[in-house]
Design a protein around this motif. Structure first.
Motif, mmCIF file in Angstrom:
data_model
loop_
_atom_site.group_PDB
_atom_site.id
_atom_site.type_symbol
_atom_site.label_atom_id
_atom_site.label_comp_id
_atom_site.label_asym_id
_atom_site.label_seq_id
_atom_site.Cartn_x
_atom_site.Cartn_y
_atom_site.Cartn_z
ATOM 1 N N ILE A 72 0.552 -0.911 0.047
ATOM 2 C CA ILE A 72 -0.046 -0.317 0.208
ATOM 3 C C ILE A 72 0.674 1.337 -0.162
ATOM 4 O O ILE A 72 0.454 2.206 -1.332
ATOM 5 N N ALA A 108 2.140 1.898 -3.496
ATOM 6 C CA ALA A 108 1.521 1.884 -3.924
ATOM 7 C C ALA A 108 0.747 3.632 -4.512
ATOM 8 O O ALA A 108 1.313 4.469 -5.119
ATOM 9 N N ARG A 141 1.711 6.692 -6.224
ATOM 10 C CA ARG A 141 0.218 7.437 -7.398
ATOM 11 C C ARG A 141 0.709 9.028 -6.828
ATOM 12 O O ARG A 141 0.272 10.234 -8.039
ATOM 13 N N TYR A 158 -2.230 -2.211 -6.530
ATOM 14 C CA TYR A 158 -3.933 -1.794 -5.935
ATOM 15 C C TYR A 158 -4.478 -3.094 -6.670
ATOM 16 O O TYR A 158 -5.339 -3.882 -5.113
ATOM 17 N N ASP A 159 -4.823 -3.060 -7.493
ATOM 18 C CA ASP A 159 -5.285 -4.541 -8.362
ATOM 19 C C ASP A 159 -5.101 -5.840 -7.431
ATOM 20 O O ASP A 159 -5.599 -6.728 -7.599
ATOM 21 N N GLU A 167 -8.006 0.682 1.776
ATOM 22 C CA GLU A 167 -6.895 1.321 1.642
ATOM 23 C C GLU A 167 -6.617 0.761 0.158
ATOM 24 O O GLU A 167 -6.524 2.146 -0.943
ATOM 25 N N ALA A 168 -6.651 0.145 -0.413
ATOM 26 C CA ALA A 168 -6.669 -0.446 -1.952
ATOM 27 C C ALA A 168 -7.901 -0.290 -3.148
ATOM 28 O O ALA A 168 -7.522 0.402 -3.743
ATOM 29 N N GLY A 213 -7.485 4.059 -2.768
ATOM 30 C CA GLY A 213 -6.588 4.369 -3.451
ATOM 31 C C GLY A 213 -7.027 3.601 -5.377
ATOM 32 O O GLY A 213 -6.681 4.712 -5.835
ATOM 33 N N LEU A 214 -7.021 2.792 -5.859
ATOM 34 C CA LEU A 214 -7.679 2.391 -6.517
ATOM 35 C C LEU A 214 -8.170 3.602 -7.729
ATOM 36 O O LEU A 214 -8.736 3.823 -8.716
#
Length: 130
Positions: A6, A9, A13, A25-26, A37-38, A41-42
């Protein structure tokens, strides 16, 4: 291990390396489909890529996991505003403000959503609070 991914990522980002962040994230969501959070975030990656409908869907899923997450509520409200769904945006801004009463961006942007609806007196009242 997920916390490190995370953080990676998030770093990607912030550097504008959206495709790389999205892959992380995927990957996380394949094994943990309700990872807040994923999802959030995505959703932000999709937002920055101009994929507003998909971004809103992902952030709404994140909110389902953590209903009082002020930042996610604010981000969803901002997306709803971009999508022209002002009434829904106001509800989400209200929830963000309830979770974080001094959330200045949410206070100001909620007033903007009222203006978009033509509710100028309400917008003025809301801007006064900000």
């Amino acid at each position: 291990m997920t916390d490190v991914r995370i953080a990676d990522a998030l770093r990607l980002r912030r550097q504008g390396r959206l495709a790389e962040a999205a892959r992380i994230y995927d990957d996380i969501l394949r094994t943990e489909p309700s990872h807040f959070e994923a999802l959030h975030g995505l959703g932000l990656v999709r937002y920055h890529a101009g994929e507003f409908v998909e971004a809103e869907r992902l952030i709404a899923q994140a909110i389902a996991v953590q209903p009082e997450a002020a930042e996610a509520l604010y981000n969803r409200a901002s997306l709803l505003t971009r999508l022209g769904r002002f009434e829904e945006a106001i509800v989400s801004f209200n929830r963000a403000i309830a979770a974080k009463p001094d959330y200045l961006e949410a206070l100001v942007n909620r007033g903007g959503a009222f203006m978009q609806l033509g509710a100028y007196a309400e917008a003025e009242r809301r801007f006064g609070r900000a």
